[in-house]
Design a protein around this motif. Structure first.
Motif, PDB file in Angstrom:
ATOM      1  N   LYS A 264       0.841  -1.200   0.000  1.00  0.00           N
ATOM      2  CA  LYS A 264       0.000   0.000   0.000  1.00  0.00           C
ATOM      3  C   LYS A 264       0.878   1.253   0.000  1.00  0.00           C
ATOM      4  O   LYS A 264       0.600   2.219  -0.720  1.00  0.00           O
ATOM      5  N   ALA A 265       1.926   1.229   0.816  1.00  0.00           N
ATOM      6  CA  ALA A 265       2.874   2.353   0.829  1.00  0.00           C
ATOM      7  C   ALA A 265       3.538   2.509  -0.538  1.00  0.00           C
ATOM      8  O   ALA A 265       3.759   3.633  -1.013  1.00  0.00           O
ATOM      9  N   PHE A 266       3.855   1.373  -1.172  1.00  0.00           N
ATOM     10  CA  PHE A 266       4.477   1.396  -2.496  1.00  0.00           C
ATOM     11  C   PHE A 266       3.544   2.048  -3.519  1.00  0.00           C
ATOM     12  O   PHE A 266       3.971   2.885  -4.323  1.00  0.00           O
ATOM     13  N   ARG A 267       2.269   1.683  -3.483  1.00  0.00           N
ATOM     14  CA  ARG A 267       1.296   2.272  -4.418  1.00  0.00           C
ATOM     15  C   ARG A 267       1.182   3.775  -4.196  1.00  0.00           C
ATOM     16  O   ARG A 267       1.097   4.552  -5.159  1.00  0.00           O
ATOM     17  N   ILE A 268       1.180   4.194  -2.937  1.00  0.00           N
ATOM     18  CA  ILE A 268       1.097   5.627  -2.636  1.00  0.00           C
ATOM     19  C   ILE A 268       2.316   6.362  -3.192  1.00  0.00           C
ATOM     20  O   ILE A 268       2.194   7.423  -3.814  1.00  0.00           O
ATOM     21  N   ALA A 269       3.514   5.793  -2.968  1.00  0.00           N
ATOM     22  CA  ALA A 269       4.747   6.429  -3.453  1.00  0.00           C
ATOM     23  C   ALA A 269       4.730   6.575  -4.973  1.00  0.00           C
ATOM     24  O   ALA A 269       5.057   7.642  -5.514  1.00  0.00           O
ATOM     25  N   VAL A 270       4.336   5.508  -5.670  1.00  0.00           N
ATOM     26  CA  VAL A 270       4.300   5.549  -7.143  1.00  0.00           C
ATOM     27  C   VAL A 270       3.269   6.560  -7.631  1.00  0.00           C
ATOM     28  O   VAL A 270       3.529   7.351  -8.551  1.00  0.00           O
ATOM     29  N   ASN A 271       2.098   6.584  -7.001  1.00  0.00           N
ATOM     30  CA  ASN A 271       1.025   7.474  -7.462  1.00  0.00           C
ATOM     31  C   ASN A 271       1.355   8.941  -7.247  1.00  0.00           C
ATOM     32  O   ASN A 271       1.089   9.784  -8.121  1.00  0.00           O
ATOM     33  N   VAL A 272       1.930   9.292  -6.088  1.00  0.00           N
ATOM     34  CA  VAL A 272       2.255  10.705  -5.856  1.00  0.00           C
ATOM     35  C   VAL A 272       3.380  11.161  -6.783  1.00  0.00           C
ATOM     36  O   VAL A 272       3.380  12.303  -7.261  1.00  0.00           O
ATOM     37  N   MET A 273       4.321  10.265  -7.073  1.00  0.00           N
ATOM     38  CA  MET A 273       5.404  10.633  -7.987  1.00  0.00           C
ATOM     39  C   MET A 273       4.903  10.739  -9.426  1.00  0.00           C
ATOM     40  O   MET A 273       5.323  11.622 -10.176  1.00  0.00           O
ATOM     41  N   LEU A 274       4.003   9.830  -9.832  1.00  0.00           N
ATOM     42  CA  LEU A 274       3.441   9.913 -11.186  1.00  0.00           C
ATOM     43  C   LEU A 274       2.623  11.188 -11.356  1.00  0.00           C
ATOM     44  O   LEU A 274       2.695  11.847 -12.409  1.00  0.00           O
ATOM     45  N   SER A 275       1.861  11.543 -10.339  1.00  0.00           N
ATOM     46  CA  SER A 275       1.091  12.781 -10.405  1.00  0.00           C
ATOM     47  C   SER A 275       2.016  13.979 -10.566  1.00  0.00           C
ATOM     48  O   SER A 275       1.759  14.872 -11.377  1.00  0.00           O
ATOM     49  N   GLN A 276       3.112  13.971  -9.812  1.00  0.00           N
ATOM     50  CA  GLN A 276       4.072  15.075  -9.887  1.00  0.00           C
ATOM     51  C   GLN A 276       4.718  15.153 -11.266  1.00  0.00           C
ATOM     52  O   GLN A 276       4.867  16.230 -11.843  1.00  0.00           O
ATOM     53  N   GLU A 277       5.103  14.012 -11.807  1.00  0.00           N
ATOM     54  CA  GLU A 277       5.852  14.002 -13.068  1.00  0.00           C
ATOM     55  C   GLU A 277       4.977  14.250 -14.285  1.00  0.00           C
ATOM     56  O   GLU A 277       5.474  14.671 -15.327  1.00  0.00           O
ATOM     57  N   THR A 278       3.671  13.946 -14.197  1.00  0.00           N
ATOM     58  CA  THR A 278       2.788  14.102 -15.362  1.00  0.00           C
ATOM     59  C   THR A 278       1.859  15.308 -15.212  1.00  0.00           C
ATOM     60  O   THR A 278       0.842  15.385 -15.897  1.00  0.00           O
ATOM     61  N   CYS A 279       2.227  16.256 -14.351  1.00  0.00           N
ATOM     62  CA  CYS A 279       1.355  17.415 -14.117  1.00  0.00           C
ATOM     63  C   CYS A 279       1.506  18.481 -15.190  1.00  0.00           C
ATOM     64  O   CYS A 279       0.779  19.480 -15.174  1.00  0.00           O
ATOM     65  N   GLY A 280       2.450  18.316 -16.119  1.00  0.00           N
ATOM     66  CA  GLY A 280       2.611  19.280 -17.204  1.00  0.00           C
ATOM     67  C   GLY A 280       3.579  20.404 -16.913  1.00  0.00           C
ATOM     68  O   GLY A 280       3.690  21.364 -17.676  1.00  0.00           O
ATOM     69  N   TYR A 281       4.312  20.280 -15.822  1.00  0.00           N
ATOM     70  CA  TYR A 281       5.263  21.322 -15.437  1.00  0.00           C
ATOM     71  C   TYR A 281       6.308  21.555 -16.535  1.00  0.00           C
ATOM     72  O   TYR A 281       6.659  22.705 -16.829  1.00  0.00           O
ATOM     73  N   LEU A 282       6.774  20.464 -17.145  1.00  0.00           N
ATOM     74  CA  LEU A 282       7.752  20.597 -18.225  1.00  0.00           C
ATOM     75  C   LEU A 282       7.183  21.388 -19.399  1.00  0.00           C
ATOM     76  O   LEU A 282       7.886  22.189 -20.029  1.00  0.00           O
TER      77      LEU A 282
END
Length: 488
Positions: A264-282
């Motif tokens: 569950k912790a692993f899923r949370i870590a992956v999801n928060v990082m994916l949200s950060q990386e795919t937010c369109g900041y680049l």
């Protein structure tokens, strides 16, 4: 009285080794600063490289520039696990120095040649340094920090990267091409030699059975003597954790998947990082010049391309400074939720502005500039740094390196795909729909953070896992009864 205030502040800063830990954290993040310089270098130097009378033997094409931007994120897709393994086997210190070595090699290739193959090869080598920065630096920061400043030190990761952007933007505006190149090369060279004097993390030294060295390193970090009782308790806690880790089966992906709470912790870590990386900041950073240009048509905002990038760099740095200052007061969860929501609002405003103006309807030119600045500031103030802090706090030593390596691989793949797919996506959907889609990602990230992400501030790993299991009240009662809890 006023004269004594700086001395009192300095005494508080030195108490508990805060000054030593911040100094150590700054040393650890110098490769990240230089990697930020490497990423930012392309913005002020691209016009010079593409000029007919530029330093390159022949003008560099847009295709080469595109590959330079994308190839940096290609090696980390495959090397993240290797770097994590090196950090667990050879130590955080050696892996950090290897990261600086990769940066030295990368800059040296560009010093040697500015032909297209050399520029792309230089960025490919920098990709190895990227893997080192994004895997070992968060681990290092987590393992040297006392609990009370763990979030602040973790936030220095993104702050250093954004400072690197700003340094190279300003240097590109003030100095010659050659001077900027030598400045960028000198930083990792100096870091490699000075970092020899820095200690390994106490956690890794305990893992290696070097308990005396661990006590000495921890004593320096906490600014106390090796005989200090609190220090002895902290070292003994590390020893207990190591004994516990040895008593368990060797850490593997199977052990992560089989344990319900860890997974569950692993899923949370992956999801928060994916949200950060795919937010369109680049995309916002790529489109910043165009936003400034279109805004200049309706407001008196005349900035050269270099001045525009400096403005962006200043906003990024200010956001990162705010993150480091408030993350210990606001907590991780709500800082992440608020900044992701603010980023989503600014993305939606940008998309709406471009959509409405595409129908020749007038809207004020300051609106996209304000929205862009809010996006950059909010992202740097929480949406970028906090996921790294949360990920480092969600796992024990035996799983931390594996998960961080996996997350860095996902990040690199996401950045590579976004960089290469940017132009096709722009032509297919239009910039307004691109921004609107990214705003939806941010809003989903906000909702996920509120519903599923636990607050990790000032909590041990066992307390965090108790929250994930729904056993928080039971664990709190244990503490009230005076029962001992193991910090994993």
């Amino acid at each position: 009285m006023l004269k004594l205030l700086p001395l009192q502040w300095l005494a508080r800063f030195q108490h508990g080794g805060t000054a030593n830990q911040f100094f150590m954290a700054l040393m650890v993040t110098i490769p990240v600063l230089n990697f930020g310089m490497l990423m930012g270098w392309q913005s002020p130097m691209t016009p010079i490289l593409q000029a007919e009378d530029g330093p390159a033997p022949e003008p560099i094409t847009d295709e080469t520039i595109s590959w330079m931007a994308a190839v940096t994120f290609f090696p980390p897709i495959f090397c993240g696990f290797l770097v994590g393994n090196l950090a667990d086997r050879w130590g955080r210190k050696i892996t950090t120095m290897l990261t600086s070595l990769m940066l030295v090699i990368s800059w040296s290739i560009t010093l040697f040649s500015l032909r297209p193959w050399a520029l792309i090869a230089s960025r490919a080598v920098a990709g190895l340094a990227c893997a080192g920065c994004y895997v070992v630096t968060p681990l290092y920061l987590k393992e040297i920090a006392a609990d009370k400043i763990r979030g602040a030190l973790g936030s220095l990761f993104i702050l250093s990267q954004n400072l690197g952007y700003l340094v190279v933007y300003v240097a590109g505006d003030l100095f010659s091409f050659a001077a900027v190149m030598w400045l960028c090369t000198a930083i990792p060279v100096l870091h490699m030699f000075t970092f020899l004097a820095m200690p390994e993390t106490p956690v890794f030294l305990v893992k290696q059975g070097k308990f005396r060295e661990a006590r000495a390193a921890l004593a320096w970090l906490r600014n106390t003597s090796v005989e200090d009782k609190d220090l002895e308790e902290e070292v003994q806690q590390m020893e207990r954790e190591e004994e516990y880790a040895k008593s368990m089966k060797k850490a593997s992906w199977k052990s992560i998947v089989r344990d319900k709470t860890t997974f569950k912790a692993f899923r949370i870590a992956v999801n928060v990082m994916l949200s950060q990386e795919t937010c369109g900041y680049l995309v916002v950073l790529m489109y910043a010049g165009s936003i400034f240009e279109q805004a200049a048509e309706s407001i008196s905002l005349k900035l050269s391309p270099n001045k525009q990038t400096i403005v962006v760099g200043v906003i990024q740095l200010l956001g990162s400074i705010v993150a480091s200052c408030i993350v210990e007061k606001t907590g991780r969860k709500w800082l992440l939720a608020v900044t992701s929501f603010a980023t989503g609002l600014s993305m939606l405003a940008l998309g709406g502005w471009f959509y409405i103006t595409s129908y020749s309807i007038w809207l004020p030119g300051w609106l996209p500039v304000v929205a862009m600045c809010l996006c950059i500031f909010a992202d740097a103030a929480g949406y970028q740094p906090v996921p790294y802090v949360i990920t480092s706090e969600l796992f024990s030593f035996q799983h931390r390196g594996m998960v961080t390596s996996f997350v860095s691989t996902i990040d690199a793949l996401s950045d590579f795909l976004q960089t290469k797919a940017y132009d096709p996506l722009l032509k297919l959907l239009g910039i307004h729909w691109v921004f609107i889609l990214f705003s939806m990602v941010c809003f989903l990230g906000t909702l996920y953070t509120i519903l599923y992400v636990p607050e990790t501030k000032d909590r041990t790993l066992e307390e965090i896992y108790a929250i994930l299991d729904g056993r928080q009240k039971e664990k709190r009662k244990d503490l009230e009864n005076g029962e001992e809890m193991t910090t994993l």
